[in-house]
Scaffold this motif. Sequence first.
Motif, PDB file in Angstrom:
ATOM      1  N   LYS A  66      21.197  99.364  37.873  1.00 52.82           N
ATOM      2  CA  LYS A  66      22.613  99.689  37.971  1.00 52.82           C
ATOM      3  C   LYS A  66      22.905 100.197  39.373  1.00 52.82           C
ATOM      4  O   LYS A  66      22.334 101.196  39.812  1.00 52.82           O
ATOM      5  CB  LYS A  66      22.999 100.741  36.936  1.00 52.82           C
ATOM      6  CG  LYS A  66      24.479 101.153  36.993  1.00 52.82           C
ATOM      7  CD  LYS A  66      24.827 102.123  35.898  1.00 52.82           C
ATOM      8  CE  LYS A  66      26.259 102.619  36.030  1.00 52.82           C
ATOM      9  NZ  LYS A  66      27.255 101.529  36.041  1.00 52.82           N
ATOM     10  N   TYR A  67      23.794  99.484  40.064  1.00 46.40           N
ATOM     11  CA  TYR A  67      24.106  99.892  41.432  1.00 46.40           C
ATOM     12  C   TYR A  67      25.193 100.963  41.405  1.00 46.40           C
ATOM     13  O   TYR A  67      26.231 100.798  40.768  1.00 46.40           O
ATOM     14  CB  TYR A  67      24.572  98.709  42.275  1.00 46.40           C
ATOM     15  CG  TYR A  67      24.570  99.041  43.754  1.00 46.40           C
ATOM     16  CD1 TYR A  67      23.432  98.851  44.517  1.00 46.40           C
ATOM     17  CD2 TYR A  67      25.687  99.605  44.364  1.00 46.40           C
ATOM     18  CE1 TYR A  67      23.394  99.195  45.868  1.00 46.40           C
ATOM     19  CE2 TYR A  67      25.669  99.956  45.707  1.00 46.40           C
ATOM     20  CZ  TYR A  67      24.522  99.749  46.448  1.00 46.40           C
ATOM     21  OH  TYR A  67      24.492 100.107  47.767  1.00 46.40           O
TER      22      TYR A  67
ATOM     23  N   PHE B 270      20.671  93.669  41.148  1.00 46.24           N
ATOM     24  CA  PHE B 270      21.598  94.791  41.035  1.00 46.24           C
ATOM     25  C   PHE B 270      22.871  94.379  40.302  1.00 46.24           C
ATOM     26  O   PHE B 270      23.367  93.264  40.449  1.00 46.24           O
ATOM     27  CB  PHE B 270      21.958  95.316  42.434  1.00 46.24           C
ATOM     28  CG  PHE B 270      20.760  95.657  43.265  1.00 46.24           C
ATOM     29  CD1 PHE B 270      20.047  96.826  43.025  1.00 46.24           C
ATOM     30  CD2 PHE B 270      20.318  94.805  44.259  1.00 46.24           C
ATOM     31  CE1 PHE B 270      18.930  97.137  43.773  1.00 46.24           C
ATOM     32  CE2 PHE B 270      19.200  95.102  45.021  1.00 46.24           C
ATOM     33  CZ  PHE B 270      18.497  96.275  44.776  1.00 46.24           C
ATOM     34  N   ASP B 271      23.382  95.292  39.511  1.00 40.59           N
ATOM     35  CA  ASP B 271      24.637  95.069  38.797  1.00 40.59           C
ATOM     36  C   ASP B 271      25.404  96.383  38.721  1.00 40.59           C
ATOM     37  O   ASP B 271      24.842  97.382  38.266  1.00 40.59           O
ATOM     38  CB  ASP B 271      24.366  94.539  37.382  1.00 40.59           C
ATOM     39  CG  ASP B 271      25.646  94.193  36.653  1.00 40.59           C
ATOM     40  OD1 ASP B 271      26.383  93.300  37.148  1.00 40.59           O
ATOM     41  OD2 ASP B 271      25.930  94.824  35.613  1.00 40.59           O
ATOM     42  N   PRO B 272      26.644  96.433  39.212  1.00 39.63           N
ATOM     43  CA  PRO B 272      27.374  95.327  39.819  1.00 39.63           C
ATOM     44  C   PRO B 272      26.912  95.045  41.244  1.00 39.63           C
ATOM     45  O   PRO B 272      26.051  95.752  41.774  1.00 39.63           O
ATOM     46  CB  PRO B 272      28.816  95.835  39.805  1.00 39.63           C
ATOM     47  CG  PRO B 272      28.664  97.318  39.969  1.00 39.63           C
ATOM     48  CD  PRO B 272      27.442  97.675  39.157  1.00 39.63           C
ATOM     49  N   HIS B 273      27.516  94.037  41.852  1.00 38.95           N
ATOM     50  CA  HIS B 273      27.272  93.744  43.269  1.00 38.95           C
ATOM     51  C   HIS B 273      27.652  94.974  44.076  1.00 38.95           C
ATOM     52  O   HIS B 273      28.671  95.620  43.803  1.00 38.95           O
ATOM     53  CB  HIS B 273      28.146  92.556  43.685  1.00 38.95           C
ATOM     54  CG  HIS B 273      27.839  92.010  45.040  1.00 38.95           C
ATOM     55  ND1 HIS B 273      28.175  92.677  46.206  1.00 38.95           N
ATOM     56  CD2 HIS B 273      27.234  90.847  45.430  1.00 38.95           C
ATOM     57  CE1 HIS B 273      27.785  91.966  47.243  1.00 38.95           C
ATOM     58  NE2 HIS B 273      27.218  90.860  46.814  1.00 38.95           N
TER      59      HIS B 273
ATOM     60  N   VAL C  51      31.113  98.599  44.571  1.00 37.61           N
ATOM     61  CA  VAL C  51      30.978 100.054  44.661  1.00 37.61           C
ATOM     62  C   VAL C  51      31.495 100.565  46.003  1.00 37.61           C
ATOM     63  O   VAL C  51      32.201 101.569  46.075  1.00 37.61           O
ATOM     64  CB  VAL C  51      29.503 100.470  44.460  1.00 37.61           C
ATOM     65  CG1 VAL C  51      29.326 101.964  44.687  1.00 37.61           C
ATOM     66  CG2 VAL C  51      29.029 100.080  43.055  1.00 37.61           C
ATOM     67  N   HIS C  52      31.163  99.866  47.080  1.00 29.56           N
ATOM     68  CA  HIS C  52      31.492 100.346  48.419  1.00 29.56           C
ATOM     69  C   HIS C  52      32.872  99.913  48.908  1.00 29.56           C
ATOM     70  O   HIS C  52      33.545 100.660  49.607  1.00 29.56           O
ATOM     71  CB  HIS C  52      30.428  99.867  49.415  1.00 29.56           C
ATOM     72  CG  HIS C  52      29.073 100.446  49.172  1.00 29.56           C
ATOM     73  ND1 HIS C  52      28.799 101.788  49.345  1.00 29.56           N
ATOM     74  CD2 HIS C  52      27.920  99.872  48.742  1.00 29.56           C
ATOM     75  CE1 HIS C  52      27.525 102.014  49.062  1.00 29.56           C
ATOM     76  NE2 HIS C  52      26.973 100.877  48.690  1.00 29.56           N
ATOM     77  N   ARG C  53      33.294  98.711  48.559  1.00 31.57           N
ATOM     78  CA  ARG C  53      34.593  98.203  49.022  1.00 31.57           C
ATOM     79  C   ARG C  53      35.212  97.294  47.962  1.00 31.57           C
ATOM     80  O   ARG C  53      35.337  96.078  48.162  1.00 31.57           O
ATOM     81  CB  ARG C  53      34.434  97.465  50.353  1.00 31.57           C
ATOM     82  CG  ARG C  53      33.363  96.405  50.368  1.00 31.57           C
ATOM     83  CD  ARG C  53      33.243  95.734  51.752  1.00 31.57           C
ATOM     84  NE  ARG C  53      32.432  94.534  51.691  1.00 31.57           N
ATOM     85  CZ  ARG C  53      31.116  94.514  51.652  1.00 31.57           C
ATOM     86  NH1 ARG C  53      30.422  95.647  51.660  1.00 31.57           N
ATOM     87  NH2 ARG C  53      30.470  93.360  51.600  1.00 31.57           N
TER      88      ARG C  53
ATOM     89  N   ALA D 250      35.762  93.017  47.610  1.00 30.95           N
ATOM     90  CA  ALA D 250      34.526  92.487  47.037  1.00 30.95           C
ATOM     91  C   ALA D 250      34.667  90.992  46.773  1.00 30.95           C
ATOM     92  O   ALA D 250      35.735  90.528  46.349  1.00 30.95           O
ATOM     93  CB  ALA D 250      34.190  93.217  45.734  1.00 30.95           C
ATOM     94  N   PRO D 251      33.632  90.208  47.020  1.00 26.83           N
ATOM     95  CA  PRO D 251      33.717  88.761  46.790  1.00 26.83           C
ATOM     96  C   PRO D 251      33.744  88.434  45.304  1.00 26.83           C
ATOM     97  O   PRO D 251      33.245  89.201  44.474  1.00 26.83           O
ATOM     98  CB  PRO D 251      32.431  88.233  47.436  1.00 26.83           C
ATOM     99  CG  PRO D 251      31.472  89.376  47.316  1.00 26.83           C
ATOM    100  CD  PRO D 251      32.300  90.616  47.514  1.00 26.83           C
TER     101      PRO D 251
END
Length: 327
Positions: free
Chosen positions: A94-95, A55-58, A62-64, A68-69
């Motif tokens: 694509k995430y 998946f890209d991006p991690h 998208v969620h936080r 994000a790390p």
Amino acid sequence: MVYIWNDPSEVPADFGPSVVTFGNFDGVHRGHQQVLSQLIRSARLTRSKAVAVTFDPHPAFVHRPESAPEMIMGLDDKLEALGELGLDAILVVKYSLDLASLTAEEFVEQYLVDCLHASHVVIGHDARFGRGNSGDLDTMKALGEKFGFEVQVISEFGSEGYPLHDDDGADRRCSSTWVREALQEGDVATAAAVLGRWHRMRGEVVHGAARGRALGFPTANLASNASGLIPADGIYAGWLVDQAGKRWPAAISVGSNPTFDGVSRQVEAHVIDRPKEAVEDFDLYGQTVVVEFVARLRGMVAYRGPEALVDQMKLDVVQAHDLLVKR
């Protein structure tokens, strides 16, 4: 040759059958390699195609996004590392929030069954997938019965078979989190043990303040958008791989140049064994290079002027050379 698809529409309609796994694979560390090597063996035994879905991006971006790390490696390096393992194909998905809204069954049906024609799905025992991470191993087994694929469960490297140990001597499973922790402490040796190779950054060589050249130690400065997690400030021994693929031993500086009141973090590599007969022609500007971190020599220190710094840099270069070339 490994096929890389950036959208399900790029997958040939007659592709398959395939043995599939999915995940972020940040770092492509030894735990990932354990899963993927078993996937490839299964594919060869069943005369199927070995496929990884990434998946890209991690999803965290998208969620936080605020928490994000940092990514251990950029997408290009991840695809290169995955491709070197012997996969037949990689599907980059694509995430997005739309993808995250799919139920576990919808994700499996659309991507693994209809798109990749999976005959086997290889996952870890703690895998989660689908809307709200509602899908787990039991879900995948039930979906395998419904759609006609087998589920193979793999234990990742480090927790069984050939363990790695943390600082307290306890067995610890290889993970991207462990790699990040090690790099943030400057412990590139532990990062390499978990990754199965030296940690690397990739970026264009750009012009800097030219202080290194003025001091007799010209450096290749990586652009600020270079990919790969920047390790803790300090001086490292490592390698610079130029655009032609030639490897050069290097002393690498990570930090903000405190002796000169620097403010922005920079990654600079001083190539040790530059060709003396053509040293003026050794120009890396504009090239995209790879910098690999082998060992941390010391932390970053502010010296009392350029003379003291030059004396220390000479020692750093000797130590890096001895570690890289003479060992």
